[in-house]
Design an enzyme around this catalytic site. Structure first.
Site, short mmCIF file in Angstrom:
data_model
loop_
_atom_site.label_atom_id
_atom_site.label_comp_id
_atom_site.label_asym_id
_atom_site.label_seq_id
_atom_site.Cartn_x
_atom_site.Cartn_y
_atom_site.Cartn_z
CD GLU A 132 53.38 29.47 27.23
OE1 GLU A 132 52.14 29.60 27.07
OE2 GLU A 132 54.16 29.11 28.11
CG HIS A 170 48.74 29.67 28.94
ND1 HIS A 170 48.95 28.98 27.72
CD2 HIS A 170 47.70 30.17 29.06
CE1 HIS A 170 48.45 28.03 27.81
NE2 HIS A 170 47.41 28.82 27.86
CB CYS A 216 47.50 25.77 30.00
SG CYS A 216 46.05 25.97 29.68
#
Length: 208
Positions: free
Chosen positions: A191, A189, A78
């Site tokens: 995750e 992102h 990011c």
């Protein structure tokens, strides 16, 4: 593995992703630990200008550059992708790390078409080379997989050959991930992108 803590980071979700695959991580703002790490992740959320000020205040700019120069695996997430670039237009021109050629620019607002800035939510990543992302942490994914994004600014990259994936938002086609030598970075992102996002971490870990 070192995760850089510079006060602008989504640390816990990244830490959890690393631990999910059994990797031990050091969360650090220590310049020497970053230089000596076997791999480094630069996460981040928030404003480019403040992030660069934090990196400068903590004396982390040169250690990050030294680490990348070492050739060991480096991942940006990011804001961590955006900081790799030469500059950003956010809050006026701000110099970045200069590891990737290009500029960070703001998405145009287009409320008539119901496109709002920031982009928050799921969007697709597309393979620009139609090569199924061989030799990339994206190699287990298919083009047009959905990933989770939260950002108002995008990477206008000059290193066209470094683009791993492209994404379109409000008519702007931009670099949503890149791979340049030992650098891999994503605007989205991983995750927070479900099973397929976690696969990206796994693939990156398996590359070293």
């Amino acid at each position: 593995m070192a995760i850089v803590d510079y006060g602008s980071s989504n640390l816990y979700s990244v830490i959890n992703a690393c631990k999910y695959f059994g990797f031990e991580v050091d969360i650090t703002d220590n310049p020497q630990m970053i230089r000596n790490a076997d791999a480094v992740i630069l996460p981040g959320v928030g404003a480019f200008q403040q992030a660069m000020k934090n990196l400068e205040r903590l004396d982390l700019i040169e250690p990050i550059k030294d680490f990348v120069e070492s050739g060991n695996p480096f991942m940006g997430i990011c804001l961590g992708l955006q900081l790799l670039f030469e500059s950003s237009e956010e809050f006026g021109a701000t110099k970045g790390l200069g590891l990737v050629n290009g500029t960070i620019r703001k998405f145009p607002n287009d409320l008539e078409k119901n496109f709002k800035v920031p982009q928050i939510g799921w969007n697709t990543i597309v393979d620009p080379k139609n090569g199924n992302w061989e030799n990339s942490p994206l190699n287990s994914l298919k083009s047009e997989e959905f990933m989770y994004f939260v950002h108002s600014y995008y990477a206008d990259i000059e290193d066209i050959g470094a683009i791993s994936s492209l994404t379109t938002y409000n008519g702007t086609n931009y670099c949503s991930s890149l791979q340049k030598d030992n650098i891999f970075a994503t605007q989205f992102h991983p995750e927070k992108s479900g099973e397929k996002g976690l696969e990206i971490y796994k693939n990156w870990f398996n590359s070293f």
